[in-house]
Each structure stands twice: as structure tokens, then as C-alpha cells.
Design a protein around this motif. Sequence first.
Motif, mmCIF file in Angstrom:
data_model
loop_
_atom_site.group_PDB
_atom_site.id
_atom_site.type_symbol
_atom_site.label_atom_id
_atom_site.label_comp_id
_atom_site.label_asym_id
_atom_site.label_seq_id
_atom_site.Cartn_x
_atom_site.Cartn_y
_atom_site.Cartn_z
ATOM 1 N N TRP A 147 81.423 83.333 -16.747
ATOM 2 C CA TRP A 147 80.997 82.559 -15.582
ATOM 3 C C TRP A 147 82.199 81.873 -14.934
ATOM 4 O O TRP A 147 83.282 81.799 -15.525
ATOM 5 C CB TRP A 147 79.972 81.504 -16.003
ATOM 6 C CG TRP A 147 78.873 82.048 -16.850
ATOM 7 C CD1 TRP A 147 78.749 81.946 -18.208
ATOM 8 C CD2 TRP A 147 77.747 82.813 -16.421
ATOM 9 N NE1 TRP A 147 77.627 82.596 -18.640
ATOM 10 C CE2 TRP A 147 76.978 83.140 -17.566
ATOM 11 C CE3 TRP A 147 77.307 83.261 -15.170
ATOM 12 C CZ2 TRP A 147 75.806 83.877 -17.501
ATOM 13 C CZ3 TRP A 147 76.134 83.990 -15.100
ATOM 14 C CH2 TRP A 147 75.396 84.293 -16.246
ATOM 15 N N SER A 148 81.987 81.346 -13.736
ATOM 16 C CA SER A 148 83.030 80.565 -13.068
ATOM 17 C C SER A 148 82.865 79.072 -13.374
ATOM 18 O O SER A 148 83.855 78.349 -13.469
ATOM 19 C CB SER A 148 82.967 80.764 -11.549
ATOM 20 O OG SER A 148 83.138 82.128 -11.203
ATOM 21 N N ALA A 149 81.626 78.628 -13.520
ATOM 22 C CA ALA A 149 81.361 77.198 -13.730
ATOM 23 C C ALA A 149 79.967 77.006 -14.287
ATOM 24 O O ALA A 149 79.115 77.903 -14.196
ATOM 25 C CB ALA A 149 81.502 76.430 -12.417
ATOM 26 N N VAL A 150 79.756 75.843 -14.850
ATOM 27 C CA VAL A 150 78.410 75.412 -15.245
ATOM 28 C C VAL A 150 78.138 74.101 -14.524
ATOM 29 O O VAL A 150 78.933 73.159 -14.609
ATOM 30 C CB VAL A 150 78.287 75.211 -16.767
ATOM 31 C CG1 VAL A 150 76.871 74.752 -17.118
ATOM 32 C CG2 VAL A 150 78.626 76.490 -17.519
ATOM 33 N N VAL A 151 77.044 74.064 -13.772
ATOM 34 C CA VAL A 151 76.630 72.846 -13.072
ATOM 35 C C VAL A 151 75.389 72.326 -13.770
ATOM 36 O O VAL A 151 74.457 73.094 -14.051
ATOM 37 C CB VAL A 151 76.332 73.129 -11.585
ATOM 38 C CG1 VAL A 151 75.967 71.831 -10.854
ATOM 39 C CG2 VAL A 151 77.531 73.802 -10.920
ATOM 40 N N ALA A 152 75.359 71.041 -14.083
ATOM 41 C CA ALA A 152 74.240 70.473 -14.837
ATOM 42 C C ALA A 152 73.916 69.074 -14.348
ATOM 43 O O ALA A 152 74.731 68.425 -13.686
ATOM 44 C CB ALA A 152 74.570 70.443 -16.331
ATOM 45 N N ARG A 153 72.710 68.622 -14.697
ATOM 46 C CA ARG A 153 72.293 67.266 -14.348
ATOM 47 C C ARG A 153 72.194 66.434 -15.621
ATOM 48 O O ARG A 153 71.635 66.882 -16.628
ATOM 49 C CB ARG A 153 70.945 67.272 -13.634
ATOM 50 C CG ARG A 153 70.379 65.873 -13.380
ATOM 51 C CD ARG A 153 69.282 65.904 -12.366
ATOM 52 N NE ARG A 153 69.796 66.376 -11.087
ATOM 53 C CZ ARG A 153 69.014 66.857 -10.115
ATOM 54 N NH1 ARG A 153 67.716 66.930 -10.285
ATOM 55 N NH2 ARG A 153 69.553 67.261 -8.977
ATOM 56 N N LEU A 154 72.720 65.242 -15.554
ATOM 57 C CA LEU A 154 72.643 64.333 -16.694
ATOM 58 C C LEU A 154 71.346 63.523 -16.636
ATOM 59 O O LEU A 154 70.908 63.120 -15.556
ATOM 60 C CB LEU A 154 73.826 63.369 -16.687
ATOM 61 C CG LEU A 154 75.223 63.997 -16.791
ATOM 62 C CD1 LEU A 154 76.285 62.910 -16.750
ATOM 63 C CD2 LEU A 154 75.357 64.841 -18.041
ATOM 64 N N VAL A 197 77.090 67.171 -12.864
ATOM 65 C CA VAL A 197 78.443 67.389 -13.367
ATOM 66 C C VAL A 197 78.828 68.851 -13.134
ATOM 67 O O VAL A 197 77.973 69.738 -13.147
ATOM 68 C CB VAL A 197 78.575 67.058 -14.864
ATOM 69 C CG1 VAL A 197 78.393 65.586 -15.107
ATOM 70 C CG2 VAL A 197 77.583 67.865 -15.699
ATOM 71 N N HIS A 198 80.121 69.079 -12.920
ATOM 72 C CA HIS A 198 80.672 70.433 -12.775
ATOM 73 C C HIS A 198 81.647 70.677 -13.924
ATOM 74 O O HIS A 198 82.569 69.888 -14.138
ATOM 75 C CB HIS A 198 81.403 70.577 -11.439
ATOM 76 C CG HIS A 198 80.496 70.732 -10.266
ATOM 77 N ND1 HIS A 198 80.439 71.872 -9.501
ATOM 78 C CD2 HIS A 198 79.576 69.873 -9.734
ATOM 79 C CE1 HIS A 198 79.538 71.716 -8.541
ATOM 80 N NE2 HIS A 198 79.012 70.513 -8.664
ATOM 81 N N VAL A 199 81.445 71.764 -14.631
ATOM 82 C CA VAL A 199 82.305 72.125 -15.754
ATOM 83 C C VAL A 199 83.028 73.427 -15.413
ATOM 84 O O VAL A 199 82.386 74.446 -15.126
ATOM 85 C CB VAL A 199 81.487 72.309 -17.048
ATOM 86 C CG1 VAL A 199 82.412 72.636 -18.216
ATOM 87 C CG2 VAL A 199 80.667 71.055 -17.345
ATOM 88 N N THR A 200 84.349 73.376 -15.402
ATOM 89 C CA THR A 200 85.170 74.541 -15.082
ATOM 90 C C THR A 200 86.282 74.684 -16.124
ATOM 91 O O THR A 200 86.453 73.815 -16.973
ATOM 92 C CB THR A 200 85.804 74.407 -13.685
ATOM 93 O OG1 THR A 200 86.517 73.160 -13.611
ATOM 94 C CG2 THR A 200 84.750 74.438 -12.583
ATOM 95 N N ARG A 201 87.025 75.772 -16.026
ATOM 96 C CA ARG A 201 88.151 75.954 -16.937
ATOM 97 C C ARG A 201 89.215 74.898 -16.669
ATOM 98 O O ARG A 201 89.458 74.531 -15.531
ATOM 99 C CB ARG A 201 88.762 77.348 -16.768
ATOM 100 C CG ARG A 201 89.834 77.688 -17.794
ATOM 101 C CD ARG A 201 90.471 79.025 -17.478
ATOM 102 N NE ARG A 201 91.224 78.958 -16.223
ATOM 103 C CZ ARG A 201 91.815 80.014 -15.653
ATOM 104 N NH1 ARG A 201 91.715 81.198 -16.208
ATOM 105 N NH2 ARG A 201 92.473 79.879 -14.527
ATOM 106 N N ARG A 202 89.843 74.433 -17.717
ATOM 107 C CA ARG A 202 90.850 73.379 -17.603
ATOM 108 C C ARG A 202 91.970 73.797 -16.659
ATOM 109 O O ARG A 202 92.506 74.893 -16.749
ATOM 110 C CB ARG A 202 91.416 73.047 -18.979
ATOM 111 C CG ARG A 202 92.380 71.862 -19.010
ATOM 112 C CD ARG A 202 92.696 71.504 -20.442
ATOM 113 N NE ARG A 202 91.482 71.123 -21.176
ATOM 114 C CZ ARG A 202 91.361 71.202 -22.496
ATOM 115 N NH1 ARG A 202 92.365 71.641 -23.236
ATOM 116 N NH2 ARG A 202 90.219 70.834 -23.082
#
Length: 221
Positions: free
Chosen positions: A155-162, A5-10
Motif C-alpha cells: 500500500w501507499s498509506a493507511v488512513v485511520a480514525r482515532l 491519522v495518516h501512516v506512511t513510510r518513514r
Amino acid sequence: QPDNVHVTRRASGAEISSVVDRAQAAVVETQPEIAIGGDGLRLASKEVVVLITLPKRESGVATNVTTRGVGLAAFELRPQLRIIEGRTFKPGSAEVIVGSSIAQRFEGAAIGSLLRFGGREWRVVGLFEAKGSAYDSEVWADADQLLQSFRRNAWSAVVARLADPATLPEMKLRLENDPRLTLDVKAEREFFEDQSKALSNFISYLGLTLSVIFSVGAMIG
């Protein structure tokens, strides 16, 4: 990757314009849906993306290049990425690795070379390839070092694995409806599809604009 998943500012549209402050990134990292790595830590990489300029090999023209500061988990999150020459950078050091496309097209991107950006010099210690993905055209460095060099505190983004991709809707609903947060949560495939659509729309608008200008010029002529 189907479980990333990629989490960024709305509504940021792209990582380069996204800002995820430290408090929000910490909330993302603690979500129970995120997988645990072999070291017992959450498989999440807090990343910062900036633009630098490098001279092209043939023309010498300075061109924007995406530089990504990553955490150690970034490599496990992108199994398609592999070092093809040299080694990866040491955490906490002013070292970088460059994508195969960068090494071919830009001056001074060979192993052992020094790149100057962010007010300091960075030693190129490795080349990597990522199966023709956008990462092939990036420079990677330690995230904390890149933050310090560009005087950023977010940060610019958070990338994570589910742990289970099926849990994405639940995590997405929780994070996007949390009043403390202003985040977009997307599956990796959806994230890159949106990036492609944005680029295609830009090219279409640019082509239409140029066509109108040339048509008007032709009629006047």
C-alpha cells in the motif's frame, strides 16, 4: 479531520513515494487507539496512490492525475466528500469515481465514459466533490483492483480514525519505535501541512533558479 491519522513510510515525503507493506499495514490496523465502525471493524483504509495520464479538455495535452485506491472506510473517514452525480464504485469492480475538478478539466471523465490505465478499462460511474480539498482532483477506485492492475503488493498509506485524538502521541510513539516498522504517523492536519510546505519550498526553489538564470541571461545580453 481532527481525529484522523495518516501512516506512511518513514521519510517518504508523500503518499506517491510511500510503500507500506501488508504486514506493516496489518500492525497499524490492529492498534487499540483506532475507532470501531458500525460494522464492528476498525475504521482504517489501506490505500494505494498512483499517477495516470489524462488528456486536458481544451489542449488535449496529457497530464498526470492522482488516482487513489481506497477501502470502504475511506468514505466515512472523509465526511466532506459526497457523491454529486451517479453513484460510488462497486467493490471488486473496474469502476471509478472522479473529483469535480477532474470532470471539468479532463477529456473522457464524464459519467459513463471509459478511462484506460493500468492495462485495463475503467468505467466512470460517479462524480464527487470534497469541499475544494485535494481530493477534488483525484480519481478513486477499489484499492484491491488498483493493486492488481499496477502489479503492486504493498500500500501507499493507511488512513485511520482515532477513538480519542488525545491518544495519538501514545500510538505514534509505539509504532515509530517498533523495530519491525519503518513508519511515520501524523495527524491529518500535520500531514497536509507538511505537504503544503514541501510544495511551497519546491516553488520557491524553482522561482529562485529561474530568476538566477534570467538575470544571468539579461547581464550577458
